[in-house]
Design a protein around this motif. Structure first.
Motif, PDB file in Angstrom:
ATOM      1  N   ASP A   8      13.069 -32.216  -9.674  1.00 21.46           N
ATOM      2  CA  ASP A   8      13.527 -30.863 -10.021  1.00 21.46           C
ATOM      3  C   ASP A   8      13.884 -30.760 -11.502  1.00 21.46           C
ATOM      4  OD1 ASP A   8      13.166 -29.927  -7.437  1.00 21.46           O
ATOM      5  OD2 ASP A   8      15.276 -30.159  -6.875  1.00 21.46           O
ATOM      6  N   GLU A   9      14.520 -31.792 -12.036  1.00 19.18           N
ATOM      7  CA  GLU A   9      14.883 -31.776 -13.450  1.00 19.18           C
ATOM      8  C   GLU A   9      13.635 -31.830 -14.340  1.00 19.18           C
ATOM      9  OE1 GLU A   9      19.276 -33.903 -13.180  1.00 19.18           O
ATOM     10  OE2 GLU A   9      17.472 -35.163 -13.247  1.00 19.18           O
ATOM     11  N   GLN A  10      12.660 -32.619 -13.928  1.00 15.25           N
ATOM     12  CA  GLN A  10      11.399 -32.648 -14.672  1.00 15.25           C
ATOM     13  C   GLN A  10      10.751 -31.269 -14.673  1.00 15.25           C
ATOM     14  OE1 GLN A  10       8.762 -35.710 -13.244  1.00 15.25           O
ATOM     15  NE2 GLN A  10       9.995 -37.352 -14.123  1.00 15.25           N
ATOM     16  N   GLN A  11      10.814 -30.606 -13.540  1.00 16.17           N
ATOM     17  CA  GLN A  11      10.215 -29.276 -13.432  1.00 16.17           C
ATOM     18  C   GLN A  11      10.921 -28.274 -14.348  1.00 16.17           C
ATOM     19  OE1 GLN A  11       7.414 -29.246 -11.933  1.00 16.17           O
ATOM     20  NE2 GLN A  11       6.977 -27.098 -12.045  1.00 16.17           N
ATOM     21  N   VAL A  12      12.235 -28.399 -14.501  1.00 13.85           N
ATOM     22  CA  VAL A  12      12.985 -27.528 -15.410  1.00 13.85           C
ATOM     23  C   VAL A  12      12.506 -27.743 -16.845  1.00 13.85           C
ATOM     24  CG1 VAL A  12      15.268 -27.052 -16.417  1.00 13.85           C
ATOM     25  CG2 VAL A  12      15.028 -27.322 -13.944  1.00 13.85           C
ATOM     26  N   LEU A  13      12.358 -29.005 -17.260  1.00  8.91           N
ATOM     27  CA  LEU A  13      11.874 -29.291 -18.609  1.00  8.91           C
ATOM     28  C   LEU A  13      10.476 -28.735 -18.820  1.00  8.91           C
ATOM     29  CD1 LEU A  13      14.356 -31.266 -18.624  1.00  8.91           C
ATOM     30  CD2 LEU A  13      12.939 -32.766 -20.010  1.00  8.91           C
ATOM     31  N   LYS A  14       9.619 -28.890 -17.826  1.00 10.57           N
ATOM     32  CA  LYS A  14       8.256 -28.353 -17.909  1.00 10.57           C
ATOM     33  C   LYS A  14       8.253 -26.833 -17.962  1.00 10.57           C
ATOM     34  CE  LYS A  14       5.166 -31.477 -15.593  1.00 10.57           C
ATOM     35  NZ  LYS A  14       4.402 -31.674 -14.387  1.00 10.57           N
ATOM     36  N   THR A  15       9.045 -26.220 -17.100  1.00 14.62           N
ATOM     37  CA  THR A  15       9.101 -24.756 -17.078  1.00 14.62           C
ATOM     38  C   THR A  15       9.527 -24.222 -18.435  1.00 14.62           C
ATOM     39  OG1 THR A  15       9.548 -24.701 -14.705  1.00 14.62           O
ATOM     40  CG2 THR A  15      10.205 -22.756 -15.977  1.00 14.62           C
ATOM     41  N   GLY A  16      10.519 -24.854 -19.036  1.00 10.97           N
ATOM     42  CA  GLY A  16      10.956 -24.431 -20.358  1.00 10.97           C
ATOM     43  C   GLY A  16       9.882 -24.621 -21.407  1.00 10.97           C
ATOM     44  N   ALA A  17       9.289 -25.800 -21.464  1.00 14.39           N
ATOM     45  CA  ALA A  17       8.310 -26.113 -22.513  1.00 14.39           C
ATOM     46  C   ALA A  17       7.021 -25.307 -22.362  1.00 14.39           C
ATOM     47  CB  ALA A  17       8.003 -27.614 -22.505  1.00 14.39           C
ATOM     48  N   PHE A  18       6.417 -25.366 -21.181  1.00 13.78           N
ATOM     49  CA  PHE A  18       5.171 -24.638 -20.972  1.00 13.78           C
ATOM     50  C   PHE A  18       5.415 -23.129 -20.978  1.00 13.78           C
ATOM     51  CE2 PHE A  18       4.021 -28.812 -19.391  1.00 13.78           C
ATOM     52  CZ  PHE A  18       2.728 -28.980 -19.866  1.00 13.78           C
ATOM     53  N   GLY A  19       6.565 -22.727 -20.456  1.00  8.00           N
ATOM     54  CA  GLY A  19       6.909 -21.309 -20.450  1.00  8.00           C
ATOM     55  C   GLY A  19       7.113 -20.765 -21.846  1.00  8.00           C
ATOM     56  N   ALA A  20       7.680 -21.569 -22.750  1.00  6.75           N
ATOM     57  CA  ALA A  20       7.867 -21.136 -24.137  1.00  6.75           C
ATOM     58  C   ALA A  20       6.514 -20.845 -24.782  1.00  6.75           C
ATOM     59  CB  ALA A  20       8.631 -22.196 -24.920  1.00  6.75           C
ATOM     60  N   VAL A  21       5.567 -21.721 -24.546  1.00  7.45           N
ATOM     61  CA  VAL A  21       4.217 -21.526 -25.071  1.00  7.45           C
ATOM     62  C   VAL A  21       3.607 -20.260 -24.481  1.00  7.45           C
ATOM     63  CG1 VAL A  21       1.872 -22.488 -25.003  1.00  7.45           C
ATOM     64  CG2 VAL A  21       3.820 -23.944 -25.585  1.00  7.45           C
ATOM     65  N   PHE A  22       3.789 -20.069 -23.193  1.00  5.27           N
ATOM     66  CA  PHE A  22       3.268 -18.893 -22.502  1.00  5.27           C
ATOM     67  C   PHE A  22       3.878 -17.609 -23.083  1.00  5.27           C
ATOM     68  CE2 PHE A  22       3.165 -16.070 -18.681  1.00  5.27           C
ATOM     69  CZ  PHE A  22       1.785 -16.019 -18.507  1.00  5.27           C
ATOM     70  N   LEU A  23       5.187 -17.629 -23.348  1.00 10.48           N
ATOM     71  CA  LEU A  23       5.849 -16.452 -23.938  1.00 10.48           C
ATOM     72  C   LEU A  23       5.248 -16.077 -25.278  1.00 10.48           C
ATOM     73  CD1 LEU A  23       9.703 -16.896 -23.401  1.00 10.48           C
ATOM     74  CD2 LEU A  23       8.261 -15.052 -22.555  1.00 10.48           C
ATOM     75  N   VAL A  24       5.061 -17.065 -26.136  1.00 13.17           N
ATOM     76  CA  VAL A  24       4.508 -16.796 -27.467  1.00 13.17           C
ATOM     77  C   VAL A  24       3.055 -16.348 -27.348  1.00 13.17           C
ATOM     78  CG1 VAL A  24       3.957 -17.765 -29.732  1.00 13.17           C
ATOM     79  CG2 VAL A  24       6.091 -18.382 -28.604  1.00 13.17           C
ATOM     80  N   SER A  25       2.291 -17.026 -26.523  1.00 16.91           N
ATOM     81  CA  SER A  25       0.880 -16.689 -26.354  1.00 16.91           C
ATOM     82  C   SER A  25       0.699 -15.265 -25.834  1.00 16.91           C
ATOM     83  CB  SER A  25       0.230 -17.680 -25.397  1.00 16.91           C
ATOM     84  OG  SER A  25      -1.144 -17.429 -25.270  1.00 16.91           O
ATOM     85  N   ASN A  26       1.575 -14.848 -24.936  1.00 19.63           N
ATOM     86  CA  ASN A  26       1.462 -13.504 -24.370  1.00 19.63           C
ATOM     87  C   ASN A  26       2.094 -12.421 -25.226  1.00 19.63           C
ATOM     88  OD1 ASN A  26      -0.089 -14.178 -22.207  1.00 19.63           O
ATOM     89  ND2 ASN A  26       1.637 -14.547 -20.865  1.00 19.63           N
ATOM     90  N   ALA A  27       2.766 -12.813 -26.305  1.00 19.55           N
ATOM     91  CA  ALA A  27       3.345 -11.817 -27.209  1.00 19.55           C
ATOM     92  C   ALA A  27       2.231 -10.992 -27.855  1.00 19.55           C
ATOM     93  CB  ALA A  27       4.207 -12.490 -28.272  1.00 19.55           C
ATOM     94  N   GLU A  28       1.097 -11.627 -28.101  1.00 19.51           N
ATOM     95  CA  GLU A  28      -0.095 -10.960 -28.650  1.00 19.51           C
ATOM     96  C   GLU A  28      -1.291 -11.437 -27.838  1.00 19.51           C
ATOM     97  OE1 GLU A  28      -0.539  -8.676 -31.137  1.00 19.51           O
ATOM     98  OE2 GLU A  28       1.649  -8.563 -31.352  1.00 19.51           O
ATOM     99  N   PRO A  29      -1.534 -10.816 -26.680  1.00 18.68           N
ATOM    100  CA  PRO A  29      -2.590 -11.316 -25.807  1.00 18.68           C
ATOM    101  C   PRO A  29      -3.993 -11.122 -26.379  1.00 18.68           C
ATOM    102  CG  PRO A  29      -1.600  -9.320 -24.907  1.00 18.68           C
ATOM    103  CD  PRO A  29      -0.849  -9.672 -26.151  1.00 18.68           C
ATOM    104  N   GLY A  30      -4.901 -11.948 -25.902  1.00 20.68           N
ATOM    105  CA  GLY A  30      -6.305 -11.884 -26.283  1.00 20.68           C
ATOM    106  C   GLY A  30      -6.973 -13.182 -25.850  1.00 20.68           C
ATOM    107  N   VAL A  31      -8.198 -13.103 -25.389  1.00 21.33           N
ATOM    108  CA  VAL A  31      -8.880 -14.269 -24.840  1.00 21.33           C
ATOM    109  C   VAL A  31      -9.116 -15.336 -25.906  1.00 21.33           C
ATOM    110  CG1 VAL A  31     -10.997 -15.093 -23.736  1.00 21.33           C
ATOM    111  CG2 VAL A  31      -9.968 -12.956 -23.006  1.00 21.33           C
ATOM    112  N   PHE A  32      -9.658 -14.963 -27.048  1.00 21.92           N
ATOM    113  CA  PHE A  32      -9.929 -15.957 -28.089  1.00 21.92           C
ATOM    114  C   PHE A  32      -8.637 -16.545 -28.624  1.00 21.92           C
ATOM    115  CE2 PHE A  32     -13.841 -13.342 -28.372  1.00 21.92           C
ATOM    116  CZ  PHE A  32     -14.718 -14.326 -27.961  1.00 21.92           C
ATOM    117  N   ALA A  33      -7.634 -15.717 -28.761  1.00 26.52           N
ATOM    118  CA  ALA A  33      -6.338 -16.204 -29.226  1.00 26.52           C
ATOM    119  C   ALA A  33      -5.774 -17.204 -28.221  1.00 26.52           C
ATOM    120  CB  ALA A  33      -5.371 -15.043 -29.415  1.00 26.52           C
ATOM    121  N   MET A  34      -5.900 -16.896 -26.945  1.00 27.93           N
ATOM    122  CA  MET A  34      -5.356 -17.762 -25.905  1.00 27.93           C
ATOM    123  C   MET A  34      -5.995 -19.153 -25.937  1.00 27.93           C
ATOM    124  SD  MET A  34      -5.053 -17.063 -21.816  1.00 27.93           S
ATOM    125  CE  MET A  34      -6.801 -17.199 -21.545  1.00 27.93           C
ATOM    126  N   ILE A  35      -7.285 -19.221 -26.195  1.00 26.86           N
ATOM    127  CA  ILE A  35      -7.975 -20.511 -26.253  1.00 26.86           C
ATOM    128  C   ILE A  35      -7.453 -21.337 -27.424  1.00 26.86           C
ATOM    129  CG2 ILE A  35     -10.217 -21.613 -26.661  1.00 26.86           C
ATOM    130  CD1 ILE A  35     -11.435 -19.173 -25.107  1.00 26.86           C
TER     131      ILE A  35
END
Length: 135
Positions: A8-35
């Motif tokens: 569960d603790e590992q999942q919290v660290l992952k959720t934070g790290a991968f989620g942070a990337v997801f937040l920034v990536s979705n701030a300006e969405p676009g397929v080429f940008a996402m890649i």
């Protein structure tokens, strides 16, 4: 003294790290940008070591909401704060490693496609605040 993290603790660290990337990536969405942004984030995460690397590379990927940016934020930002708390308790030496890794990944994602937009900069600032020491 470093202690093992629970699943569960590992999942919290992952959720934070991968989620942070997801937040920034979705701030300006676009397929080429996402890649491009995905490659930028994976490069930053590849630099992880120790307990942080173990948490980010083991087990399943986190399940993040996809309905709205606010819903994603409501999961990710608390996970970042909780991740810092977990590391402070179990492996204090890894707190700064986790913070730097997440911020580096978020900043690299923001710069990955045509420079940093105001929306991306705002997302990185919210991530930085969530990772900060409590007052």
């Amino acid at each position: 003294m470093e202690q093992r993290l629970t699943d569960d603790e590992q999942q919290v660290l992952k959720t934070g790290a991968f989620g942070a990337v997801f937040l920034v990536s979705n701030a300006e969405p676009g397929v080429f940008a996402m890649i491009r942004e995905s490659f930028a984030a994976s490069g930053a995460f590849a630099d992880a070591s120790g307990l942080v690397k173990e948490a980010l590379t083991g087990g399943p990927l986190p399940r993040l909401p996809r309905d709205s940016a606010l819903e994603v934020e409501s999961v990710v930002l608390p996970a970042l704060g909780r991740a810092v708390e977990i590391l402070r308790a179990k492996s204090p030496a890894d707190v700064s490693t986790y913070r730097e890794l997440v911020l580096t990944a978020a900043e690299q994602v923001a710069r990955a496609h045509r420079g940093v937009t105001p929306a991306e900069a705002d997302a990185v600032d919210r991530i930085r605040t969530a990772l900060a020491e409590p007052a």
